[in-house]
Design a protein around this motif. Structure first.
Motif, PDB file in Angstrom:
ATOM      1  N   PRO A 145       3.588  18.175 -51.854  1.00  0.00           N
ATOM      2  CA  PRO A 145       3.755  17.024 -50.966  1.00  0.00           C
ATOM      3  C   PRO A 145       4.742  16.020 -51.545  1.00  0.00           C
ATOM      4  CG  PRO A 145       1.683  16.870 -52.158  1.00  0.00           C
ATOM      5  CD  PRO A 145       2.278  18.197 -52.497  1.00  0.00           C
ATOM      6  N   THR A 146       5.428  15.308 -50.651  1.00  0.00           N
ATOM      7  CA  THR A 146       6.353  14.259 -51.074  1.00  0.00           C
ATOM      8  C   THR A 146       5.546  13.065 -51.565  1.00  0.00           C
ATOM      9  OG1 THR A 146       7.823  14.983 -49.330  1.00  0.00           O
ATOM     10  CG2 THR A 146       8.315  12.862 -50.338  1.00  0.00           C
ATOM     11  N   PRO A 147       5.866  12.519 -52.724  1.00  0.00           N
ATOM     12  CA  PRO A 147       5.125  11.361 -53.215  1.00  0.00           C
ATOM     13  C   PRO A 147       5.192  10.199 -52.217  1.00  0.00           C
ATOM     14  CG  PRO A 147       6.558  12.229 -54.926  1.00  0.00           C
ATOM     15  CD  PRO A 147       6.888  12.959 -53.664  1.00  0.00           C
ATOM     16  N   LYS A 148       4.098   9.385 -52.146  1.00  0.00           N
ATOM     17  CA  LYS A 148       4.019   8.287 -51.186  1.00  0.00           C
ATOM     18  C   LYS A 148       5.141   7.277 -51.391  1.00  0.00           C
ATOM     19  CE  LYS A 148      -0.882   8.451 -50.199  1.00  0.00           C
ATOM     20  NZ  LYS A 148      -2.160   7.736 -50.215  1.00  0.00           N
ATOM     21  N   ARG A 149       5.486   7.030 -52.651  1.00  0.00           N
ATOM     22  CA  ARG A 149       6.535   6.058 -52.949  1.00  0.00           C
ATOM     23  C   ARG A 149       7.843   6.482 -52.286  1.00  0.00           C
ATOM     24  NH1 ARG A 149       9.540   5.669 -58.255  1.00  0.00           N
ATOM     25  NH2 ARG A 149       8.545   7.659 -58.454  1.00  0.00           N
ATOM     26  N   HIS A 150       8.154   7.773 -52.330  1.00  0.00           N
ATOM     27  CA  HIS A 150       9.378   8.277 -51.720  1.00  0.00           C
ATOM     28  C   HIS A 150       9.300   8.203 -50.207  1.00  0.00           C
ATOM     29  CE1 HIS A 150      10.747  10.750 -55.467  1.00  0.00           C
ATOM     30  NE2 HIS A 150      10.524   9.478 -55.729  1.00  0.00           N
ATOM     31  N   LYS A 151       8.105   8.425 -49.637  1.00  0.00           N
ATOM     32  CA  LYS A 151       7.943   8.326 -48.184  1.00  0.00           C
ATOM     33  C   LYS A 151       8.273   6.913 -47.720  1.00  0.00           C
ATOM     34  CE  LYS A 151       4.488  11.884 -47.333  1.00  0.00           C
ATOM     35  NZ  LYS A 151       3.109  12.168 -46.921  1.00  0.00           N
ATOM     36  N   HIS A 152       7.742   5.880 -48.425  1.00  0.00           N
ATOM     37  CA  HIS A 152       8.004   4.488 -48.058  1.00  0.00           C
ATOM     38  C   HIS A 152       9.486   4.157 -48.199  1.00  0.00           C
ATOM     39  CE1 HIS A 152       3.813   3.789 -47.495  1.00  0.00           C
ATOM     40  NE2 HIS A 152       3.496   3.900 -48.777  1.00  0.00           N
ATOM     41  N   LEU A 153      10.098   4.662 -49.241  1.00  0.00           N
ATOM     42  CA  LEU A 153      11.514   4.407 -49.480  1.00  0.00           C
ATOM     43  C   LEU A 153      12.363   5.030 -48.370  1.00  0.00           C
ATOM     44  CD1 LEU A 153      13.169   2.977 -51.664  1.00  0.00           C
ATOM     45  CD2 LEU A 153      13.459   5.182 -52.789  1.00  0.00           C
ATOM     46  N   MET A 154      12.007   6.251 -47.959  1.00  0.00           N
ATOM     47  CA  MET A 154      12.762   6.921 -46.901  1.00  0.00           C
ATOM     48  C   MET A 154      12.584   6.191 -45.570  1.00  0.00           C
ATOM     49  SD  MET A 154      12.561  11.000 -47.928  1.00  0.00           S
ATOM     50  CE  MET A 154      11.105  11.279 -47.034  1.00  0.00           C
ATOM     51  N   ARG A 155      11.368   5.707 -45.303  1.00  0.00           N
ATOM     52  CA  ARG A 155      11.135   4.938 -44.077  1.00  0.00           C
ATOM     53  C   ARG A 155      11.958   3.650 -44.069  1.00  0.00           C
ATOM     54  NH1 ARG A 155       4.607   5.545 -43.950  1.00  0.00           N
ATOM     55  NH2 ARG A 155       4.551   7.675 -43.188  1.00  0.00           N
ATOM     56  N   PHE A 156      12.032   2.990 -45.237  1.00  0.00           N
ATOM     57  CA  PHE A 156      12.791   1.750 -45.367  1.00  0.00           C
ATOM     58  C   PHE A 156      14.271   1.986 -45.061  1.00  0.00           C
ATOM     59  CE2 PHE A 156      15.264  -1.111 -48.163  1.00  0.00           C
ATOM     60  CZ  PHE A 156      14.933  -2.316 -47.570  1.00  0.00           C
ATOM     61  N   PHE A 157      14.845   3.058 -45.659  1.00  0.00           N
ATOM     62  CA  PHE A 157      16.260   3.366 -45.416  1.00  0.00           C
ATOM     63  C   PHE A 157      16.506   3.756 -43.960  1.00  0.00           C
ATOM     64  CE2 PHE A 157      16.656   4.175 -50.128  1.00  0.00           C
ATOM     65  CZ  PHE A 157      17.494   3.091 -50.347  1.00  0.00           C
ATOM     66  N   ALA A 158      15.551   4.473 -43.362  1.00  0.00           N
ATOM     67  CA  ALA A 158      15.700   4.845 -41.954  1.00  0.00           C
ATOM     68  C   ALA A 158      15.692   3.597 -41.072  1.00  0.00           C
ATOM     69  CB  ALA A 158      14.578   5.803 -41.540  1.00  0.00           C
ATOM     70  N   LEU A 159      14.811   2.636 -41.385  1.00  0.00           N
ATOM     71  CA  LEU A 159      14.740   1.380 -40.620  1.00  0.00           C
ATOM     72  C   LEU A 159      16.039   0.594 -40.748  1.00  0.00           C
ATOM     73  CD1 LEU A 159      12.953  -0.489 -38.917  1.00  0.00           C
ATOM     74  CD2 LEU A 159      12.159  -1.524 -41.038  1.00  0.00           C
ATOM     75  N   ILE A 160      16.570   0.527 -41.979  1.00  0.00           N
ATOM     76  CA  ILE A 160      17.845  -0.180 -42.200  1.00  0.00           C
ATOM     77  C   ILE A 160      18.964   0.488 -41.408  1.00  0.00           C
ATOM     78  CG2 ILE A 160      19.646  -0.599 -43.929  1.00  0.00           C
ATOM     79  CD1 ILE A 160      17.439  -1.309 -45.894  1.00  0.00           C
ATOM     80  N   ALA A 161      18.973   1.813 -41.378  1.00  0.00           N
ATOM     81  CA  ALA A 161      20.016   2.532 -40.636  1.00  0.00           C
ATOM     82  C   ALA A 161      19.915   2.241 -39.145  1.00  0.00           C
ATOM     83  CB  ALA A 161      19.885   4.040 -40.901  1.00  0.00           C
ATOM     84  N   VAL A 162      18.696   2.215 -38.614  1.00  0.00           N
ATOM     85  CA  VAL A 162      18.504   1.914 -37.187  1.00  0.00           C
ATOM     86  C   VAL A 162      18.963   0.491 -36.876  1.00  0.00           C
ATOM     87  CG1 VAL A 162      16.745   1.589 -35.386  1.00  0.00           C
ATOM     88  CG2 VAL A 162      16.670   3.610 -36.842  1.00  0.00           C
ATOM     89  N   ILE A 163      18.570  -0.473 -37.732  1.00  0.00           N
ATOM     90  CA  ILE A 163      18.974  -1.871 -37.525  1.00  0.00           C
ATOM     91  C   ILE A 163      20.495  -2.000 -37.583  1.00  0.00           C
ATOM     92  CG2 ILE A 163      18.922  -4.185 -38.562  1.00  0.00           C
ATOM     93  CD1 ILE A 163      15.985  -3.567 -39.367  1.00  0.00           C
ATOM     94  N   ALA A 164      21.137  -1.313 -38.541  1.00  0.00           N
ATOM     95  CA  ALA A 164      22.595  -1.371 -38.661  1.00  0.00           C
ATOM     96  C   ALA A 164      23.262  -0.823 -37.408  1.00  0.00           C
ATOM     97  CB  ALA A 164      23.045  -0.581 -39.896  1.00  0.00           C
ATOM     98  N   ILE A 165      22.711   0.263 -36.851  1.00  0.00           N
ATOM     99  CA  ILE A 165      23.286   0.843 -35.625  1.00  0.00           C
ATOM    100  C   ILE A 165      23.149  -0.139 -34.461  1.00  0.00           C
ATOM    101  CG2 ILE A 165      22.959   2.667 -33.899  1.00  0.00           C
ATOM    102  CD1 ILE A 165      22.222   4.516 -36.275  1.00  0.00           C
ATOM    103  N   ILE A 166      21.959  -0.767 -34.338  1.00  0.00           N
ATOM    104  CA  ILE A 166      21.725  -1.729 -33.245  1.00  0.00           C
ATOM    105  C   ILE A 166      22.653  -2.931 -33.382  1.00  0.00           C
ATOM    106  CG2 ILE A 166      20.035  -3.350 -32.282  1.00  0.00           C
ATOM    107  CD1 ILE A 166      17.869  -1.247 -32.963  1.00  0.00           C
TER     108      ILE A 166
END
Length: 199
Positions: A145-166
């Protein structure tokens, strides 16, 4: 042996066998205390020492009908290549067993396991990596399994990417609207000037 067991019959094994493998050379049916036993004599035709072997004995009657399938295992052997041998323990068979056939499971030579496939001996290693011996096969095949810390980090980067696109789309729309308004102003002021000069 004659004092303990009564020999019923002796013969040569008649079923097809693989040349470069373990072969059954002879067999004897014996009786002791009213029970029937089978003694087998083998020959090691592998080019290596045998350290163990297992097979299934198909017990048959006089018409060739299979009466019983008996698993047989000799886990501790030391038989050099080319040697003939027999095991000290007899195989107990049914009273109506008059014939038999051997189906080989495997023959071991250290970490090599020999089996019969397509009429010839095939070798494979028992272990690929001894370090994996204590790992459960189901656990080893499971994706870690992917460590939880990495899951949160990936979610954070995905959110930043979505905000940047908007934000990028908003700026693009604002810019496009501003350009369109500027073009309209220039167009309308140009037509007004032309009207002034016409007067």
């Amino acid at each position: 042996m004659a004092a303990e067991y009564d020999i019923i019959s002796k013969n040569v094994y008649r079923y097809a066998q693989t040349d470069d493998f373990v072969r059954v050379s002879q067999y004897s049916f014996l009786r002791k205390d009213g029970r029937r036993y089978l003694a087998l004599r083998f020959e090691n035709r592998l080019g290596t020492k045998i350290t163990g072997m297992s097979f299934t004995l198909l017990q048959k009657n006089s018409t060739g009908e299979v009466l019983e399938r008996t698993p047989v295992s000799y886990p501790e052997l030391e038989v050099e290549s080319g040697a003939e041998f027999s095991h000290s323990s007899m195989i107990r068979v049914r009273p109506d067993c008059t014939d038999f056939e051997i189906i080989w499971d495997e023959v071991r030579s250290g970490e090599l396991i020999y089996t019969v496939s397509g009429g010839r001996a095939v070798a494979r290693y028992d272990r690929i990596d001894p370090a994996l011996d204590n790992i459960d096969s189901a656990e080893a095949s499971r994706v870690p399994p992917t460590p939880k810390r990495h899951k949160h980090l990936m979610r954070f980067f995905a959110l930043i990417a979505v905000i940047a696109i908007i934000v990028g789309n908003i700026f693009y729309l604002i810019g496009a609207i501003s350009e369109e308004n500027e073009r309209r102003r220039e167009h309308s002021s140009g037509t007004m000037n032309q009207g002034f000069y016409l007067k």
